[in-house]
Design an enzyme around this catalytic site. Structure first.
Site, PDB file in Angstrom:
ATOM      1  N   HIS A 163       0.835  -1.216   0.000  1.00  0.00           N
ATOM      2  CA  HIS A 163       0.000   0.000   0.000  1.00  0.00           C
ATOM      3  C   HIS A 163       0.869   1.266   0.000  1.00  0.00           C
ATOM      4  O   HIS A 163       0.512   2.262   0.640  1.00  0.00           O
ATOM      5  CB  HIS A 163      -0.945   0.034   1.202  1.00  0.00           C
ATOM      6  N   ASN A 176     -10.391  -2.683   2.646  1.00  0.00           N
ATOM      7  CA  ASN A 176     -10.107  -2.663   1.214  1.00  0.00           C
ATOM      8  C   ASN A 176     -11.384  -2.362   0.440  1.00  0.00           C
ATOM      9  O   ASN A 176     -12.468  -2.328   1.024  1.00  0.00           O
ATOM     10  CB  ASN A 176      -9.568  -4.027   0.757  1.00  0.00           C
ATOM     11  N   TYR A 188       1.166  -4.085  11.762  1.00  0.00           N
ATOM     12  CA  TYR A 188       1.192  -2.671  11.373  1.00  0.00           C
ATOM     13  C   TYR A 188       2.134  -1.848  12.249  1.00  0.00           C
ATOM     14  O   TYR A 188       3.014  -1.134  11.761  1.00  0.00           O
ATOM     15  CB  TYR A 188      -0.236  -2.095  11.372  1.00  0.00           C
TER      16      TYR A 188
HETATM   17  C1  HEM Z   1      -1.941 -10.981   7.532  1.00  0.00           C
HETATM   18  C2  HEM Z   1      -2.363 -10.163   6.612  1.00  0.00           C
HETATM   19  C3  HEM Z   1      -1.851  -8.775   6.468  1.00  0.00           C
HETATM   20  C4  HEM Z   1      -0.690  -8.219   6.907  1.00  0.00           C
HETATM   21  C5  HEM Z   1       0.404  -8.903   7.690  1.00  0.00           C
HETATM   22  C6  HEM Z   1      -0.686  -6.839   6.491  1.00  0.00           C
HETATM   23  C7  HEM Z   1       0.337  -5.956   6.691  1.00  0.00           C
HETATM   24  C8  HEM Z   1       0.385  -4.670   6.274  1.00  0.00           C
HETATM   25  C9  HEM Z   1       1.485  -3.767   6.421  1.00  0.00           C
HETATM   26  C10 HEM Z   1       2.806  -4.135   7.063  1.00  0.00           C
HETATM   27  C11 HEM Z   1       1.126  -2.568   5.909  1.00  0.00           C
HETATM   28  C12 HEM Z   1       1.960  -1.296   5.852  1.00  0.00           C
HETATM   29  C13 HEM Z   1       1.573  -0.441   7.011  1.00  0.00           C
HETATM   30  C14 HEM Z   1       2.378   0.823   7.126  1.00  0.00           C
HETATM   31  O1  HEM Z   1       3.559   0.862   6.758  1.00  0.00           O
HETATM   32  O2  HEM Z   1       1.813   1.811   7.642  1.00  0.00           O
HETATM   33  C15 HEM Z   1      -0.210  -2.701   5.435  1.00  0.00           C
HETATM   34  C16 HEM Z   1      -0.937  -1.696   4.905  1.00  0.00           C
HETATM   35  C17 HEM Z   1      -2.269  -1.810   4.639  1.00  0.00           C
HETATM   36  N1  HEM Z   1      -3.029  -2.956   4.718  1.00  0.00           N
HETATM   37 FE1  HEM Z   1      -2.457  -4.741   5.295  1.00  0.00          FE
HETATM   38  N2  HEM Z   1      -1.835  -6.570   5.827  1.00  0.00           N
HETATM   39  C18 HEM Z   1      -2.575  -7.736   5.797  1.00  0.00           C
HETATM   40  C19 HEM Z   1      -3.796  -7.916   5.250  1.00  0.00           C
HETATM   41  C20 HEM Z   1      -4.593  -6.882   4.892  1.00  0.00           C
HETATM   42  C21 HEM Z   1      -5.991  -6.996   4.630  1.00  0.00           C
HETATM   43  C22 HEM Z   1      -6.811  -8.284   4.690  1.00  0.00           C
HETATM   44  C23 HEM Z   1      -6.432  -5.748   4.371  1.00  0.00           C
HETATM   45  C24 HEM Z   1      -7.817  -5.295   4.085  1.00  0.00           C
HETATM   46  C25 HEM Z   1      -8.798  -5.646   4.866  1.00  0.00           C
HETATM   47  C26 HEM Z   1      -5.315  -4.835   4.467  1.00  0.00           C
HETATM   48  C27 HEM Z   1      -5.384  -3.469   4.291  1.00  0.00           C
HETATM   49  C28 HEM Z   1      -4.305  -2.635   4.373  1.00  0.00           C
HETATM   50  C29 HEM Z   1      -4.378  -1.222   4.076  1.00  0.00           C
HETATM   51  C30 HEM Z   1      -5.614  -0.445   3.665  1.00  0.00           C
HETATM   52  C31 HEM Z   1      -3.098  -0.712   4.247  1.00  0.00           C
HETATM   53  C32 HEM Z   1      -2.654   0.725   3.993  1.00  0.00           C
HETATM   54  C33 HEM Z   1      -2.897   1.573   5.184  1.00  0.00           C
HETATM   55  C34 HEM Z   1      -2.517   2.997   4.852  1.00  0.00           C
HETATM   56  O3  HEM Z   1      -3.221   3.618   4.021  1.00  0.00           O
HETATM   57  O4  HEM Z   1      -1.525   3.482   5.383  1.00  0.00           O
HETATM   58  N3  HEM Z   1      -4.211  -5.561   4.789  1.00  0.00           N
HETATM   59  N4  HEM Z   1      -0.649  -3.990   5.652  1.00  0.00           N
END
Ligand code: HEM
Length: 804
Positions: free
Chosen positions: A172, A245, A459
């Protein structure tokens, strides 16, 4: 004071008023330093400590019953503010700035106001506030001599510049954000004690960030990808982040597989390609070996993955969460964001072309909608599922590859979100914002979804690296409106200056403060979820119902309109044709056979496969009877766009154009919140048919080609049409608008240009094309018709006619 041209006149950096605003504590000291005063403080400290002769809450730490209802912590009141102060002269107590949200006021902006910098009419300074006399030249020994090490001005400037970049998000990375508010439309106190939902009309400030997943920070906006839909609610009881999402399901069921998924979709490690694209070997190798991803693949290959605007996509919390009410009773909940502007997507050819002409298409669209007052808006809906209902479903609601069809459990609307303010600084706000699924408030709790469990950890962990240490919650965009009091101390970039000598609990020297809030006010975890839904043994495994992988992939595909189905087939064909290993293509088609034979056949044909491969063996041999086979709400057509608000309309002009219709249309469209842009072969201006009136041109056809617009209006005026008919850019402009299913408006008797571009006003079955609007010379008379056609956004009849 006399006016002067000097830049800092009357506003020098030494202005005492400015200093006072910036000062940390300008109040008078309570006690002057002195031996007697020290003695007084010691006595007060002793009295405070004596007020807590033992740890009164210790017994409550033991036993199952106590574990369910933790008590409020023991605490005592200090005799004066000095009792717990760090020094005798410290007078400020620890009330943190921050106010509760009230209607019409975005209190989350206040924390940003504290750090706002306005350099107008100010001198340049160093970071130490020293005025810089010369910002053009480094310090040298003689005009042609060597630069000197003592030049702290140059060294500070370069050093800061050298460290301007921070790591991008691991996923992202590419995103755009905006401020706004959430308004409660339906109080649901019976379901949850969560602060935003306690009273109709209650307003909670929010910051939302939308993102693509795979691409790097500078990648294009219109890649085929999932879109992140993350919202930070600055509630009275702390920050709640709904990090979702634009698709309601996910690729995998267990956090253990997330790094594998991301490694597979990101550019391949040996050559670093492709950027922001899933159309490559490693992604399809992985997902074709993970049949649970088939449902999500249907979504990602559908038009949902190429939204027209961030304002025209749905959002989903994906996981099942829990609502918990004041009595501690809990239900499962799924969150839905329903866009007021409808669900509108691009078509693939359009998305590809846009990514070349305007890689910032979605970011610009969001920015422009907010700047022009066409505020993006969503309703927040919930599906409420009791534990008993969940047990009767054919699938497990802890499985993030499954959705709960709205036809089974309807979505109830509980509020709305309006985004009405652009960030002032992209880095400070959109880049530094840190969302986390672990940020929940009393009234909201987790389910046992094993994917969610990994996210709760991931996160904050990654943000410690991305934002340079453990104190990023103090960055203004992240800091809650609710006060923060705990015994966490120090660390990189710490800003909080906590008073007193105490940084532990229990304590008596700080009067026991800060003390635990207890079950009545503090966050408590729903104990039931440990009891009722989980086995007692420690295991690495998944529940049996997780093993059914195809029923909802079929449900999604069967619920799409014929045009949407055709787009899904085309997307699979495109992506798999980029896969260089035939065995992977075959494996994917064999998996698709379990979801839809007709789709598998169409994809196989598109890939030039002579024979269909055998269907992939299923993880679950026995058939699971789904509750429903078609869910109309899964089609984009269920919530069509119905407004021109936020649309971009091209008004084509050239020398000799009639001026009046252009200005009339500009005004009429603006009055409806649509942005009309005057487009000509070149920028500058064109001369109208009266030979006098100059019409300002907003952009050239090269700069803003047709596919960047939602509709085009062809000009009135023979001379203008003659010029445009000879220009290949104009013909491409019109052809693209037509090919992408959008509206073309022409004045009656003046549609030669349409014919030249090969555009017919009727469909192959001779019925009228609803997207080609021929209007009389006075556009005011026909504006209703024009507005209606543009408000539909796309006219699928055109493509449907091609398909049949
Ligand atoms: C085990 C599964 C998942 C892991 C380990 C994971 C991990 C991460 C990580 C490490 C980031 C970066 C965060 C940052 O640097 O601020 C991220 C961003 C994000 N993830 Fe996940 N994610 C997973 C599943 C999902 C799922 C299922 C969704 C949706 C429901 C999702 C939605 C998002 C969104 C929207 C962001 C961006 C947030 C922003 O705008 O700063 N992720 N995710």
């Amino acid at each position: 004071m006399a006016k002067t041209n000097k830049p800092d006149a009357g506003k020098s950096n030494d202005d005492p008023k400015t200093k006072a605003r910036r000062g940390s504590d300008s109040k008078t000291a309570q006690l002057k330093p002195g031996i007697a005063e020290m003695k007084t403080k010691q006595l007060q400290v002793n009295a405070l400590a004596a007020a807590m002769p033992f740890n009164a809450t210790k017994p409550s730490e033991y036993g199952f019953v106590n574990a369910l209802v933790p008590p409020q912590g023991d605490h005592a009141q200090a005799a004066s503010a000095v009792t717990t102060a760090s020094t005798l002269s410290q007078s400020n107590t620890s009330a943190k700035t921050g106010t509760q949200a009230r209607s019409g006021h975005n209190a989350a902006i206040d924390s940003l106001d504290r750090v706002r910098v306005d350099s107008s009419e100010r001198h340049l300074t160093t970071n130490q506030g020293v005025k810089i006399s010369d910002n053009q030249n480094s310090l040298k020994l003689g005009l042609r001599g060597p630069a000197l090490l003592e030049d702290f001005v140059l060294r500070e400037k370069l050093t800061h510049f050298d460290h301007e970049r921070i790591p991008e998000r691991i996923v992202h990375a590419r995103g755009s954000g905006a401020h706004g508010y959430f308004e409660c439309l339906n109080a649901i106190t019976g379901l949850t004690r969560a602060a935003p939902f306690q009273e109709v009309g209650k307003v909670t400030p929010v910051f939302a960030r939308f993102s693509t997943v795979a691409g790097e920070r500078g990648s294009k906006d219109t890649a085929r990808d999932v879109r992140g839909f993350a919202v930070k609610f600055y509630t009275d009881e702390g920050n709640w982040d709904l990090v979702g999402n634009n698709m309601p399901v996910f690729f995998i069921q267990d956090a253990m597989k997330f790094p594998d998924l991301v490694h597979a979709v990101k550019p391949e490690p040996h050559h670093g390609m492709p950027q922001a694209a899933s159309a490559h070997d490693t992604f399809w190798d992985f997902v074709s070996l993970m049949p649970e991803s088939t449902h999500m693949l249907m979504w990602v290959m559908s038009d949902r993955a190429i939204p027209r605007s961030l304002a025209t996509m749905e959002g989903f919390g994906v996981h099942s969460f829990r609502f918990v009410n004041a009595a501690g009773a809990s239900v499962f909940v799924k969150f839905h964001w329903k866009p007021k502007f409808g669900t509108v997507s691009l078509v693939w050819d359009e998305a590809v072309k846009i990514s070349g002409a305007d890689p910032d298409f979605h970011r610009r669209d969001l920015w422009e909608r907010i700047e022009t007052g066409a505020y993006p808006e969503w309703e927040l809906g919930i599906q409420v599922i009791t534990e008993e209902q969940a047990d009767t479903l054919s699938f497990d609601i802890l499985d993030s590859t499954k959705l709960v069809p709205e036809e089974l459990i309807p979505v109830q609307i509980i509020g709305r979100m309006v985004l009405n303010r652009n960030p002032d600084n992209f880095f400070a706000e959109t880049e530094q914002v840190a969302f986390c699924t672990a940020h929940v408030v009393p009234g909201i709790d987790f389910s046992n979804d094993p994917l969610l469990a990994g996210r709760i950890h991931s996160y904050v962990d990654t943000q410690i690296t991305r934002l340079g240490g453990p104190n990023f919650h103090e960055i203004p965009i992240n800091s809650p409106l609710a006060q923060v009091h705990n015994n966490q101390r120090d660390g990189m970039h710490r800003q909080a200056t906590v008073r007193g000598q105490v940084a532990y609990e229990p304590n008596s020297l700080g009067g026991g403060c800060p003390f635990q809030a207890g079950a009545d006010q503090g966050f408590t975890t729903v104990a039931a979820r440990l009891n009722s839904r989980e086995e007692q043994a420690k295991v690495r495994g998944k529940p049996g119902r997780f093993a059914e992988h195809y029923a909802q992939a079929a449900l999604f595909y069967e619920s799409q309109s014929p045009v949407e189905q055709a787009h899904i087939a085309a997307a699979f064909r495109f992506e798999l044709s980029k896969v260089t290993v035939p065995a992977i293509r075959e494996r994917m088609v064999s998996s698709l056979r379990n979801a839809s034979e007709s789709l598998a056949q169409e994809v196989a044909d598109g890939l030039g496969m002579k024979h269909l491969p055998e269907p992939m063996p299923r993880a679950l041999a026995q058939h699971v009877e789904p509750e429903i086979l078609v869910s109309p709400s899964l089609s984009l057509t269920a919530r069509p766009g119905r407004t021109v608000r936020g649309s971009r309309i091209a008004l084509l002009v050239a020398d000799g154009v009639k001026a009046l219709p252009v200005s009339q249309l500009q005004q009429l469209l603006a009055s409806k919140g649509a942005m009309a842009r005057v487009i000509a072969p070149r920028v500058g201006s064109v001369t109208a048919d009266d030979g006098k009136t100059e019409i300002a041109v907003d952009a050239s056809m090269e700069g803003e080609p047709g596919f960047l617009f939602d509709a085009v209006v062809l000009p009135q005026g023979d001379a203008a049409i003659d010029i445009l008919m000879d220009d290949p850019n104009v013909l491409d402009f019109v052809k693209n608008i037509y090919r992408h299913g959008k509206t073309i408006v022409a004045f009656s008797g003046q549609h030669r240009l349409l014919e030249q571009a090969g555009v017919s006003p009727s469909l192959p079955d001779a019925s009228a094309d609803p997207g080609i609007v021929i209007v009389p010379n006075d556009p005011k008379k026909a504006f209703g018709k024009i507005e209606q056609a543009i408000a539909r956004h796309t006219h699928p009849e055109r493509e449907l006619a091609r398909l049949s």
